[in-house]
Design an enzyme around this catalytic site. Sequence first.
Site, PDB file in Angstrom:
ATOM      1  N   ASP A 263       0.840  -1.204   0.000  1.00  0.00           N
ATOM      2  CA  ASP A 263       0.000   0.000   0.000  1.00  0.00           C
ATOM      3  C   ASP A 263       0.881   1.262   0.000  1.00  0.00           C
ATOM      4  OD1 ASP A 263       0.900  -0.102   2.610  1.00  0.00           O
ATOM      5  OD2 ASP A 263      -1.091   0.092   3.530  1.00  0.00           O
ATOM      6  N   SER A 264       2.214   1.075   0.024  1.00  0.00           N
ATOM      7  CA  SER A 264       3.135   2.196  -0.221  1.00  0.00           C
ATOM      8  C   SER A 264       2.842   2.787  -1.604  1.00  0.00           C
ATOM      9  CB  SER A 264       4.588   1.726  -0.136  1.00  0.00           C
ATOM     10  OG  SER A 264       4.785   0.539  -0.882  1.00  0.00           O
TER      11      SER A 264
ATOM     12  N   GLU B 272      -1.349  -5.522   8.560  1.00  0.00           N
ATOM     13  CA  GLU B 272      -0.579  -4.927   9.652  1.00  0.00           C
ATOM     14  C   GLU B 272      -1.249  -5.202  10.992  1.00  0.00           C
ATOM     15  OE1 GLU B 272       0.135  -0.739   9.001  1.00  0.00           O
ATOM     16  OE2 GLU B 272       0.954  -1.090   7.000  1.00  0.00           O
TER      17      GLU B 272
ATOM     18  N   LYS C 109      -1.173  -9.519   2.916  1.00  0.00           N
ATOM     19  CA  LYS C 109      -0.412  -9.054   4.090  1.00  0.00           C
ATOM     20  C   LYS C 109      -1.276  -8.083   4.861  1.00  0.00           C
ATOM     21  CE  LYS C 109       3.082  -5.869   3.862  1.00  0.00           C
ATOM     22  NZ  LYS C 109       2.510  -4.789   4.706  1.00  0.00           N
TER      23      LYS C 109
ATOM     24  N   GLU D 201       9.083  -4.171  10.390  1.00  0.00           N
ATOM     25  CA  GLU D 201       9.454  -2.871   9.810  1.00  0.00           C
ATOM     26  C   GLU D 201      10.037  -1.944  10.871  1.00  0.00           C
ATOM     27  OE1 GLU D 201       6.574  -0.984   7.244  1.00  0.00           O
ATOM     28  OE2 GLU D 201       7.773   0.847   7.098  1.00  0.00           O
TER      29      GLU D 201
ATOM     30  N   ASP E  24      -1.145  -6.359  -0.415  1.00  0.00           N
ATOM     31  CA  ASP E  24      -1.318  -5.682   0.876  1.00  0.00           C
ATOM     32  C   ASP E  24      -2.803  -5.377   1.104  1.00  0.00           C
ATOM     33  OD1 ASP E  24       0.114  -4.858   3.055  1.00  0.00           O
ATOM     34  OD2 ASP E  24       1.054  -3.132   2.068  1.00  0.00           O
TER      35      ASP E  24
END
Length: 285
Positions: free
Chosen positions: A46-47, A116, A114, A183, A85
Amino acid sequence: MGGGKVTARDVMRMKGSRKIVAVTAYDYPTAAIVDEAGVDVILVGDSLGMVVLGLPSTLQVTLGDMERHVAAVARARPRAHVVADMPFGSYEPSSSVAVESAVRLVRAGGEAVKLEGGSEYSDRIKAIVAAGIPVMGHVGLTPQRHLRLGGYRPRGKRLGEARELLLDAEAVEQAGAYSIVLEFVAEETAALITRRLSIPTICIGSGRYCDGQILVLHDLIGLARESPPFAKRYLDAWSLIRGAVESYAEEVRKGVFPGEEHVVHAKERVEELAGGEPSGEDGDG
Ligand code: KIV
């Protein structure tokens, strides 16, 4: 593993045998290039929001954005394992929302998702895994929680936070994740987590003792306006692209481009249509 498609299972098996190489990609050409370079994992991160869409943070990235970019990456048919993501808001409300979102990302071409978060999202991870979708966890600096965490600071430098991170990483593993991103975690803490888990740790800004590394492609190739201190830049693509476009602009202005090799010629005397005046009309090829 051989020369075939890399699966979630293959990624798990790399722990202890060889370092996992992961990188982000967001579209067809970048996916094809990084795959040709031989990476093991492509994360459609999602960057995307910052490095491709010019958004202020990952919080503005939608599930629709992710589906479109996961599909573009999948169309490159990479050998590398493709991880999608889960964007902010696509798994927090409930386990059923999380499963629905993960299914959409897999239908778009993701081979794993993925998300978070640590122990607070164990039930979401369990539900997605139960639906047959491999889950990569992500703890440490979790950019989708930057408002609550108070920014993008490193994590796990002190004992209390290191303990919390270890417990979170263990919860992610116990929930059924097949790998986990660490991270911006202190190197010693990341090394400890790597030793304690049986699933591979894939690190970004978390030191040398992890099972693998991941970088945001635009940081690696110098195409991001700003990069974090832990990213290494292997190329200045910004300058290379700007230089190429400057050359193009100069050649257009000087009448050097297009040259003879870039034009097609009419097969008949089209000037006659303009009563003898030369015309710019092209022919039929
Ligand atoms: O979105 C992303 O690119 C990521 C990596 C930084 C791991 O989550």
